[in-house]
Write a protein that holds these residues in place. Structure first.
Motif, PDB file in Angstrom:
ATOM      1  N   LYS A 160       3.586   3.683 -11.505  1.00 18.10           N
ATOM      2  CA  LYS A 160       3.130   2.353 -11.174  1.00 18.10           C
ATOM      3  C   LYS A 160       4.024   1.287 -11.613  1.00 18.10           C
ATOM      4  O   LYS A 160       3.525   0.274 -12.311  1.00 18.10           O
ATOM      5  N   ASP A 197     -12.919  -5.522 -11.235  1.00 13.27           N
ATOM      6  CA  ASP A 197     -12.767  -4.284 -11.808  1.00 13.27           C
ATOM      7  C   ASP A 197     -14.365  -3.299 -11.752  1.00 13.27           C
ATOM      8  O   ASP A 197     -15.336  -3.968 -11.466  1.00 13.27           O
ATOM      9  N   ARG A 223      -4.466   6.075   1.691  1.00 17.94           N
ATOM     10  CA  ARG A 223      -3.498   5.085   2.181  1.00 17.94           C
ATOM     11  C   ARG A 223      -4.283   4.527   3.316  1.00 17.94           C
ATOM     12  O   ARG A 223      -4.424   3.167   3.602  1.00 17.94           O
ATOM     13  N   GLN A 269      -9.014  -3.183   3.104  1.00 15.45           N
ATOM     14  CA  GLN A 269      -8.369  -4.399   3.085  1.00 15.45           C
ATOM     15  C   GLN A 269      -8.332  -5.292   4.392  1.00 15.45           C
ATOM     16  O   GLN A 269      -8.734  -6.409   4.473  1.00 15.45           O
ATOM     17  N   LEU A 312       0.865  -1.040   0.196  1.00 17.05           N
ATOM     18  CA  LEU A 312      -0.080  -0.144  -0.021  1.00 17.05           C
ATOM     19  C   LEU A 312       0.877   1.243  -0.039  1.00 17.05           C
ATOM     20  O   LEU A 312       0.528   2.368  -0.577  1.00 17.05           O
ATOM     21  N   PRO A 370      -8.048   2.091  -7.846  1.00 17.24           N
ATOM     22  CA  PRO A 370      -8.815   2.390  -8.958  1.00 17.24           C
ATOM     23  C   PRO A 370     -10.135   1.290  -9.144  1.00 17.24           C
ATOM     24  O   PRO A 370     -11.110   1.750  -9.890  1.00 17.24           O
ATOM     25  N   LYS A 371     -10.263   0.230  -8.373  1.00 18.32           N
ATOM     26  CA  LYS A 371     -11.606  -0.590  -8.456  1.00 18.32           C
ATOM     27  C   LYS A 371     -12.774  -0.094  -7.497  1.00 18.32           C
ATOM     28  O   LYS A 371     -13.888  -0.566  -7.839  1.00 18.32           O
ATOM     29  N   THR A 379      -1.660  -6.297  -7.660  1.00 16.03           N
ATOM     30  CA  THR A 379      -2.608  -6.522  -8.537  1.00 16.03           C
ATOM     31  C   THR A 379      -3.652  -6.641  -8.219  1.00 16.03           C
ATOM     32  O   THR A 379      -4.914  -6.321  -8.890  1.00 16.03           O
ATOM     33  N   SER A 380      -3.961  -7.239  -7.086  1.00 15.66           N
ATOM     34  CA  SER A 380      -5.529  -7.390  -6.603  1.00 15.66           C
ATOM     35  C   SER A 380      -6.152  -6.015  -6.264  1.00 15.66           C
ATOM     36  O   SER A 380      -7.250  -5.854  -6.450  1.00 15.66           O
ATOM     37  N   ILE A 381      -5.216  -5.001  -6.001  1.00 10.55           N
ATOM     38  CA  ILE A 381      -5.762  -3.681  -5.959  1.00 10.55           C
ATOM     39  C   ILE A 381      -5.989  -2.690  -7.157  1.00 10.55           C
ATOM     40  O   ILE A 381      -6.795  -2.083  -7.544  1.00 10.55           O
ATOM     41  N   GLN A 382      -4.820  -3.034  -8.182  1.00  8.50           N
ATOM     42  CA  GLN A 382      -4.801  -2.465  -9.238  1.00  8.50           C
ATOM     43  C   GLN A 382      -4.950  -2.959 -10.532  1.00  8.50           C
ATOM     44  O   GLN A 382      -4.876  -2.069 -11.536  1.00  8.50           O
ATOM     45  N   GLY A 383      -5.178  -4.022 -10.329  1.00 12.00           N
ATOM     46  CA  GLY A 383      -5.515  -4.907 -11.953  1.00 12.00           C
ATOM     47  C   GLY A 383      -4.217  -4.656 -12.723  1.00 12.00           C
ATOM     48  O   GLY A 383      -3.021  -4.906 -12.016  1.00 12.00           O
ATOM     49  N   LEU A 418       1.959   1.866  -3.441  1.00  8.74           N
ATOM     50  CA  LEU A 418       0.962   2.696  -4.213  1.00  8.74           C
ATOM     51  C   LEU A 418       0.807   3.876  -4.004  1.00  8.74           C
ATOM     52  O   LEU A 418       0.305   4.706  -4.897  1.00  8.74           O
TER      53      LEU A 418
END
Lengths: 280, 280
Positions: free
Chosen positions: A122, B242, B226, B233, A113, B39-40, A143-147, A116
């Motif tokens: 990124k 997405d 943050r 989480q 986190l 972003p999701k 990737t679970s957060i940002q795809g 990010l």
């Protein structure tokens, strides 16, 4: 009467220590940051120095050793648990969070986190032990957060923990090992580097020098302390009064070795360090 | 059957938007950071532009206006609430956290915890509106964690919000106003400066220039995002897939003015902005 009892129980909860477990001395970088950022909170720490490092261990071994430490701390009546070892976090965090009735924090998520938060492009690099890198814990968290919006480059650095555990963090040898190890990473494009092992902050100046000033280096230790702070406050578990309990440290290995390093890292003259025997 | 229902309900929860309220457009710095770091996650935002700024308002007015916005968002079925206004956070955070069954995050604590993470000398300066500074919210947050180990210097900067709301953030006038206003602070010793107002990040380059490169400037916006990330989480409320819902923005003032700024700050071409009428 009932209300009084509730308040009384609550006060007792706030006074309880934060439990920290690690494969060895690396988690002391987390403990040091908690002492700095949350000076009112007492800690109880177990370092499984005798069986360190966990990086090359099998998943079954890491799970067994970690639960042995947790069982000990649960008997010590902690209010929160920090798994201050990236390898152990990658293997058991989910199941520990499910089973324990207290907040459980690992070191992977805070580092992810924080990365990010600071990355501009990124493009993030992660270094850690073989176990941590193989587990893909950081790429999965990111990737679970940002795809697909984030690019992650991972590199295992198996030589770094021995360097730190042996105290050779400022020797020329350390500089040479770090430069050689990180060479494959320098071919990649990234603006943020996660130190995905709690030992690595001790090598941070050398690592920063090798990757260059343009890269933001994220230390699990300070970011985990920051996250612990957030969760304690958010759940109303933070200690209101000055700390009255001493920190207590247990090691499964040499008390003297641990004492020396705890003193050097935490800057404390008198540190309670006890030997702990865990089942073989 | 029962299990399926539970999972189904849970999925629906994760899909719910994060609610953000602010006295005006300042909270868009928080929204922008959430869009970047998470972003999701869909957002629903209310800016009370018609009654901005809250800084000089009475405590009763701030409480009334804030609860009006919250009541609206609760009907929109949000999974988490961010009070993205320092003045409103200082006045109502505790009571909102007590009354709502969802996580509620303010902007004071994230800034305070981030400052404690980065400060070396534990000498911290805070700037904000008159309301925020008078409330002592930052010194209280910092000393409740650190006791007497931390020194805090506070300064109200009532001229900054009008500068930002009028879009004059790069004019020479802005530079002059910032330099004049911060003069009393420059007599003090500090290594970290908290921008205790969500409008101030727009003035960050000028502020950094005035206080010098040696001072770490903490922005509420990115630090709050943050913290939201940590809590989502930790409580398993984060969106796994997405984003399928659009962000929605409400303003109590001019839709066109808000649209322009939302577009500029969030870099989004098409932005849903609606007018919202709150009770007078």
């Amino acid at each position: 009467m009932r209300k009084w009892k509730r308040i009384n129980r609550r006060e007792k909860t706030l006074n309880k220590p934060i439990g920290i477990i690690d494969s060895g001395i690396g988690g002391l970088t987390v403990a040091e940051e908690i002492a700095r950022q949350l000076p009112k909170e007492p800690m109880i720490y177990i370092g499984d120095t005798a069986r360190c490092p966990y990086g090359p261990r099998t998943v079954e071994e890491v799970r067994l050793f970690t639960w042995q430490m947790i069982d000990h701390l649960v008997n010590e009546n902690i209010k929160m648990l920090i798994i201050a070892c990236n390898t152990a976090t990658a293997v058991v965090l989910d199941e520990v969070q499910e089973r324990l009735p207290i907040p459980v924090v690992g070191v992977v998520q805070p580092g992810a986190l924080a990365a990010l938060n600071v990355t501009n492009r990124k493009e993030i690099a992660v270094i850690g032990t073989e176990g941590t890198i193989k587990s893909d814990a950081y790429p999965l968290a990111l990737t679970s957060i940002q795809g697909e919006k984030v690019t992650v480059h991972s590199l295992a650095c198996p030589m770094f923990v021995p360097l730190v555990e042996q105290g050779r963090v400022s020797a020329d040898e350390a500089r040479r090992v770090v430069a050689d190890t990180l060479k494959p990473l320098l071919q990649k494009s990234f603006d943020t580097l996660i130190l995905g092992c709690t030992h690595y902050p001790l090598l941070a100046p050398i690592i920063q020098n090798v990757v260059g000033e343009g890269v933001q280096v994220i230390s699990s230790g300070s970011e985990t302390a920051r996250e612990v702070s957030t969760i304690l406050q958010h759940q109303g578990l933070n200690q209101k009064d000055d700390r009255t309990r001493e920190h207590v440290f247990f090691t499964t290995g040499s008390v003297q070795h641990f004492q020396t390093i705890a003193k050097r890292w935490l800057g404390l003259e008198e540190q309670i360090v006890d030997h702990l025997i865990l089942p073989a």
